[in-house]
Write an enzyme that holds these catalytic residues in place. Sequence first.
Site, PDB file in Angstrom:
ATOM      1  N   GLY A  46       0.839  -1.197   0.000  1.00  0.00           N
ATOM      2  CA  GLY A  46       0.000   0.000   0.000  1.00  0.00           C
ATOM      3  C   GLY A  46       0.869   1.239   0.000  1.00  0.00           C
ATOM      4  O   GLY A  46       2.007   1.210   0.483  1.00  0.00           O
ATOM      5  N   GLN A  51       2.722  10.002   1.402  1.00  0.00           N
ATOM      6  CA  GLN A  51       4.055   9.423   1.547  1.00  0.00           C
ATOM      7  C   GLN A  51       5.009   9.848   0.429  1.00  0.00           C
ATOM      8  O   GLN A  51       6.215   9.711   0.570  1.00  0.00           O
ATOM      9  CB  GLN A  51       3.978   7.891   1.579  1.00  0.00           C
ATOM     10  CG  GLN A  51       3.314   7.352   2.824  1.00  0.00           C
ATOM     11  CD  GLN A  51       3.213   5.840   2.744  1.00  0.00           C
ATOM     12  OE1 GLN A  51       2.267   5.313   2.181  1.00  0.00           O
ATOM     13  NE2 GLN A  51       4.195   5.137   3.278  1.00  0.00           N
ATOM     14  N   CYS A  93       5.510  -0.184   7.160  1.00  0.00           N
ATOM     15  CA  CYS A  93       5.212   0.996   6.338  1.00  0.00           C
ATOM     16  C   CYS A  93       6.451   1.369   5.537  1.00  0.00           C
ATOM     17  O   CYS A  93       7.559   1.355   6.073  1.00  0.00           O
ATOM     18  CB  CYS A  93       4.830   2.145   7.269  1.00  0.00           C
ATOM     19  SG  CYS A  93       4.422   3.668   6.413  1.00  0.00           S
ATOM     20  N   LEU A  94       6.271   1.714   4.261  1.00  0.00           N
ATOM     21  CA  LEU A  94       7.410   2.107   3.435  1.00  0.00           C
ATOM     22  C   LEU A  94       8.069   3.388   3.954  1.00  0.00           C
ATOM     23  O   LEU A  94       9.224   3.648   3.645  1.00  0.00           O
ATOM     24  CB  LEU A  94       6.977   2.302   1.977  1.00  0.00           C
ATOM     25  CG  LEU A  94       6.551   1.028   1.233  1.00  0.00           C
ATOM     26  CD1 LEU A  94       6.164   1.350  -0.198  1.00  0.00           C
ATOM     27  CD2 LEU A  94       7.658  -0.028   1.256  1.00  0.00           C
ATOM     28  N   HIS A 135      -4.709   1.725   7.595  1.00  0.00           N
ATOM     29  CA  HIS A 135      -3.336   2.240   7.677  1.00  0.00           C
ATOM     30  C   HIS A 135      -3.114   3.363   6.651  1.00  0.00           C
ATOM     31  O   HIS A 135      -2.598   4.429   6.984  1.00  0.00           O
ATOM     32  CB  HIS A 135      -2.372   1.067   7.446  1.00  0.00           C
ATOM     33  CG  HIS A 135      -0.923   1.441   7.388  1.00  0.00           C
ATOM     34  ND1 HIS A 135      -0.002   0.958   8.281  1.00  0.00           N
ATOM     35  CD2 HIS A 135      -0.227   2.237   6.524  1.00  0.00           C
ATOM     36  CE1 HIS A 135       1.191   1.450   7.981  1.00  0.00           C
ATOM     37  NE2 HIS A 135       1.088   2.224   6.916  1.00  0.00           N
ATOM     38  N   GLU A 136      -3.531   3.116   5.408  1.00  0.00           N
ATOM     39  CA  GLU A 136      -3.314   4.101   4.334  1.00  0.00           C
ATOM     40  C   GLU A 136      -4.174   5.343   4.547  1.00  0.00           C
ATOM     41  O   GLU A 136      -3.720   6.467   4.300  1.00  0.00           O
ATOM     42  CB  GLU A 136      -3.588   3.487   2.964  1.00  0.00           C
ATOM     43  CG  GLU A 136      -2.714   2.296   2.585  1.00  0.00           C
ATOM     44  CD  GLU A 136      -1.229   2.532   2.735  1.00  0.00           C
ATOM     45  OE1 GLU A 136      -0.785   3.682   2.606  1.00  0.00           O
ATOM     46  OE2 GLU A 136      -0.505   1.562   3.007  1.00  0.00           O
ATOM     47  N   HIS A 139      -2.618   7.807   6.803  1.00  0.00           N
ATOM     48  CA  HIS A 139      -1.598   8.653   6.153  1.00  0.00           C
ATOM     49  C   HIS A 139      -2.224   9.931   5.593  1.00  0.00           C
ATOM     50  O   HIS A 139      -1.642  11.008   5.693  1.00  0.00           O
ATOM     51  CB  HIS A 139      -0.928   7.909   4.997  1.00  0.00           C
ATOM     52  CG  HIS A 139       0.183   6.985   5.406  1.00  0.00           C
ATOM     53  ND1 HIS A 139       1.287   7.417   6.104  1.00  0.00           N
ATOM     54  CD2 HIS A 139       0.369   5.659   5.189  1.00  0.00           C
ATOM     55  CE1 HIS A 139       2.102   6.384   6.300  1.00  0.00           C
ATOM     56  NE2 HIS A 139       1.569   5.304   5.759  1.00  0.00           N
TER      57      HIS A 139
HETATM   58 NI    NI Z   1       2.347   3.387   5.679  1.00  0.00          NI
END
Ligand code: NI
Length: 166
Positions: A46, A51, A93-94, A135-136, A139
């Site tokens: 995701g 991000q 998470c990236l 989660h996304e 963000h």
């Molecule tokens: Ni994330």
Amino acid sequence: MALLEILHYPDERLKLKAKEVVEFNPELKQLIADMAETMYKFNGIGLAATQVNIQKRIFITDLAKEGEPSKLTAYINPVITMKQGEETGDEGCLSVPGIFEPVTRAEVITLEYQDVDGNKQSVTCDELQAVCIQHELDHLDGKVFVEYLSNLKQNFIKKKMKKLFK
Ligand code: NI
């Protein structure tokens, strides 16, 4: 196609709140294609526009298992309209590479959103898809999953990220 730069926690720009998408045009499709390329490059499941330093209410997911065809989905202007139950599981998470910590989320959710053409869509889901969406969506509201952890853990992770990206 272009690879986008991913912001890393605790970058202050990850705290910005994303704005609603009003134009469904070729630029939007290009942005989503670039986000997908970036997500795949780093083996993510995701990625939210926040991000990659774009404050628009867009995130993408691809929850296909290895060997399965792509399930790339773009969620635009997403809103959770139903939450049920609770479930705790490890998240990564990236923007916080190498960190996996448990977070408690709703078990089942309904999400209303628009697709790349602006059509209204709705999905009710659980398990990995429900976790990933929550989660996304966080963000887009300026929240990284690390903020659910204890202060002690947050400080530890901040130090680790500073070392990793100095
Ligand atoms: Ni994330």
